[in-house]
Enzyme design. Structure first.
Site, short mmCIF file in Angstrom:
data_model
loop_
_atom_site.label_atom_id
_atom_site.label_comp_id
_atom_site.label_asym_id
_atom_site.label_seq_id
_atom_site.Cartn_x
_atom_site.Cartn_y
_atom_site.Cartn_z
N SER A 15 0.83 -1.21 0.00
CA SER A 15 0.00 0.00 0.00
C SER A 15 0.87 1.26 0.00
CB SER A 15 -0.87 -0.03 1.27
OG SER A 15 -1.61 1.15 1.44
N LEU A 17 3.10 4.38 0.25
CA LEU A 17 4.48 4.73 -0.11
C LEU A 17 5.29 3.49 -0.50
CD1 LEU A 17 5.24 7.38 2.70
CD2 LEU A 17 4.14 7.70 0.47
N ASP A 36 4.62 -7.71 3.37
CA ASP A 36 3.54 -6.97 4.03
C ASP A 36 2.68 -7.96 4.80
OD1 ASP A 36 2.21 -3.93 3.16
OD2 ASP A 36 1.01 -5.31 4.37
N ASP A 57 4.76 -10.33 9.29
CA ASP A 57 4.71 -9.20 10.21
C ASP A 57 6.14 -8.72 10.50
OD1 ASP A 57 4.47 -7.58 12.48
OD2 ASP A 57 2.89 -8.82 13.36
N VAL A 58 6.39 -7.44 10.30
CA VAL A 58 7.76 -6.93 10.53
C VAL A 58 8.19 -6.99 12.00
CG1 VAL A 58 7.86 -5.41 8.50
CG2 VAL A 58 6.99 -4.51 10.67
N SER A 146 9.17 10.44 9.55
CA SER A 146 8.04 11.33 9.31
C SER A 146 8.48 12.72 9.76
CB SER A 146 6.84 10.88 10.15
OG SER A 146 5.88 11.93 10.25
N TYR A 159 3.79 8.24 18.17
CA TYR A 159 4.24 8.26 16.77
C TYR A 159 5.55 9.04 16.63
CZ TYR A 159 3.83 8.67 11.67
OH TYR A 159 4.04 8.60 10.31
N LYS A 163 9.22 7.71 15.32
CA LYS A 163 9.88 8.25 14.12
C LYS A 163 11.19 8.95 14.51
CE LYS A 163 6.92 6.67 11.18
NZ LYS A 163 7.30 5.56 10.29
N THR A 194 -2.01 8.79 0.68
CA THR A 194 -2.01 7.33 0.72
C THR A 194 -3.32 6.89 1.40
OG1 THR A 194 -1.06 7.11 2.92
CG2 THR A 194 0.50 7.37 1.10
N1 NAD Z 1 1.15 8.92 4.32
C1 NAD Z 1 1.75 9.89 4.95
O1 NAD Z 1 1.35 11.07 4.88
C2 NAD Z 1 2.98 9.60 5.78
C3 NAD Z 1 3.65 10.70 6.35
C4 NAD Z 1 4.78 10.48 7.11
C5 NAD Z 1 5.23 9.19 7.32
N2 NAD Z 1 4.56 8.14 6.77
C6 NAD Z 1 5.08 6.81 7.05
O2 NAD Z 1 5.27 6.12 5.84
C7 NAD Z 1 5.09 4.73 6.05
C8 NAD Z 1 4.09 4.21 5.02
O3 NAD Z 1 2.88 4.89 5.21
P1 NAD Z 1 1.67 4.82 4.15
O4 NAD Z 1 1.01 6.14 4.19
O5 NAD Z 1 2.16 4.27 2.88
O6 NAD Z 1 0.72 3.80 4.92
P2 NAD Z 1 -0.24 2.64 4.37
O7 NAD Z 1 -1.15 2.36 5.50
O8 NAD Z 1 -0.80 2.99 3.03
O9 NAD Z 1 0.78 1.41 4.16
C9 NAD Z 1 1.40 0.79 5.24
C10 NAD Z 1 1.58 -0.68 4.90
O10 NAD Z 1 2.29 -1.29 6.00
C11 NAD Z 1 1.71 -2.56 6.22
N3 NAD Z 1 1.96 -2.98 7.61
C12 NAD Z 1 1.45 -2.41 8.73
N4 NAD Z 1 1.86 -3.09 9.81
C13 NAD Z 1 2.65 -4.11 9.36
C14 NAD Z 1 3.37 -5.15 10.00
N5 NAD Z 1 3.35 -5.29 11.33
N6 NAD Z 1 4.09 -6.00 9.24
C15 NAD Z 1 4.10 -5.87 7.89
N7 NAD Z 1 3.43 -4.91 7.23
C16 NAD Z 1 2.71 -4.03 7.96
C17 NAD Z 1 0.23 -2.37 5.94
O11 NAD Z 1 -0.43 -3.61 5.68
C18 NAD Z 1 0.26 -1.44 4.73
O12 NAD Z 1 0.29 -2.18 3.51
C19 NAD Z 1 4.65 4.57 7.50
O13 NAD Z 1 5.78 4.24 8.28
C20 NAD Z 1 4.15 5.95 7.88
O14 NAD Z 1 4.29 6.20 9.25
C21 NAD Z 1 3.44 8.31 6.02
#
Ligand code: NAD
Length: 253
Positions: A15, A17, A36, A57-58, A146, A159, A163, A194
């Site tokens: 999903s 990023l 994932d 799971d990570v 982040s 959070y 980060k 996202t």
């Molecule tokens: N979207 C934003 O605006 C934003 C901003 C700053 C930071 N981030 C960071 O970027 C990263 C990605 O965010 P995103 O917006 O793409 O989120 P998203 O929810 O679209 O994607 C996150 C993915 O991580 C997977 N995931 C969650 N927990 C997991 C686990 N325990 N093991 C394996 N996979 C797992 C989910 O299934 C999902 O596919 C995150 O770390 C988030 O904190 C996002």
């Protein structure tokens, strides 16, 4: 670093990023493994780009080890991108006077910090066994923080702590891994469009876009993928945290 023919593991690649990163690296000829906990989503992205999918799971070390091994099958593993992560809203003292839930705080550190630590360490051990390239370079690790690591808002205690830890690991990890020719960099995204933000109503998303300095828009996931490719190809970029945020500085709330 030449990307064509190298292998990569992307956590959270089903999903947002992570999926955009998987697509961007595959377009450069990288053999991508999408790791994932959403196995069906990982498979969908992997099928689209001709890559591999591993469900897991990570926060589970065995799952991470299996995924890294799978990623290193068939091509030299040179790239690991940690995108799995999530947020949490909770104040030091909540509105009803109760203190922050320690379980929630721990869960976020487990996912965002230990999850990143797991895949970074296991992938590094594997990348270290590959043949060195030009300048002795073997590979690169890219973690996702982040802007909340620097501009944590009200309710972002857990959070921001997580980060901040990802930011804090960047330089020591780059120093540790310099002896084996592995670079470590971190991207600190601002507001990206996202599924995380797609849950908000259109009005709220528009208001968030207006809060960005320039351009007045949410970041597009492919812009994140573009930066990953740039970091991976530029051998002189190391030990750095890069804000990718349209110049935004988050207010207290
Ligand atoms: N979207 C934003 O605006 C934003 C901003 C700053 C930071 N981030 C960071 O970027 C990263 C990605 O965010 P995103 O917006 O793409 O989120 P998203 O929810 O679209 O994607 C996150 C993915 O991580 C997977 N995931 C969650 N927990 C997991 C686990 N325990 N093991 C394996 N996979 C797992 C989910 O299934 C999902 O596919 C995150 O770390 C988030 O904190 C996002």
């Amino acid at each position: 670093m030449e990307l064509n023919g190298a292998a990569a593991i992307i956590t959270g690649g089903a999903s947002g990023l992570g999926a955009a990163t998987a697509r961007a690296l595959a377009a450069e000829g990288v053999h991508v493994t999408v790791f994932d906990r959403n196995e069906a989503g990982a498979k969908e992205v992997a099928d689209e780009i001709g890559g591999k999918a591993v469900g897991g799971d990570v926060t589970n070390r065995d799952d991470c080890e299996a995924a890294v091994n799978e990623a290193a099958e068939g091509a030299p593993l040179r790239i690991a991108v940690n995108c799995a992560g999530t947020g949490w809203v909770g104040r030091v003292i909540n509105r009803d006077g109760t203190p922050h839930d320690p379980g929630a705080f721990g869960f976020i550190q487990q996912l965002n910090v230990i999850g990143t630590f797991n895949v970074m360490t296991l992938a590094a051990a594997k990348i270290a066994t590959t043949e060195p390239l030009e300048f002795g370079e073997r590979g690169v690790i890219i973690n996702t923080a982040s802007v909340a690591a620097f501009d944590g808002q009200i309710g972002q205690l857990a959070y921001s702590a997580s980060k901040g830890a990802v930011v804090g690991m960047t330089l020591p990890a780059a120093r540790d891994l310099s002896v084996v020719g592995i670079r470590v960099n971190t991207i600190a995204p601002g507001l990206f469009d996202t599924p995380l933000l797609a849950m908000l109503p259109e009005e709220a998303r528009a208001a968030l876009a207006q809060s960005v300095l320039f351009p007045k828009a949410l970041g597009q996931p492919d812009q994140y993928g573009q930066l990953v490719v740039s970091i991976a190809t530029n051998a002189y970029l190391n030990g750095e945290v890069i804000r990718l945020d349209g110049g935004i500085r988050m207010p207290p709330k």
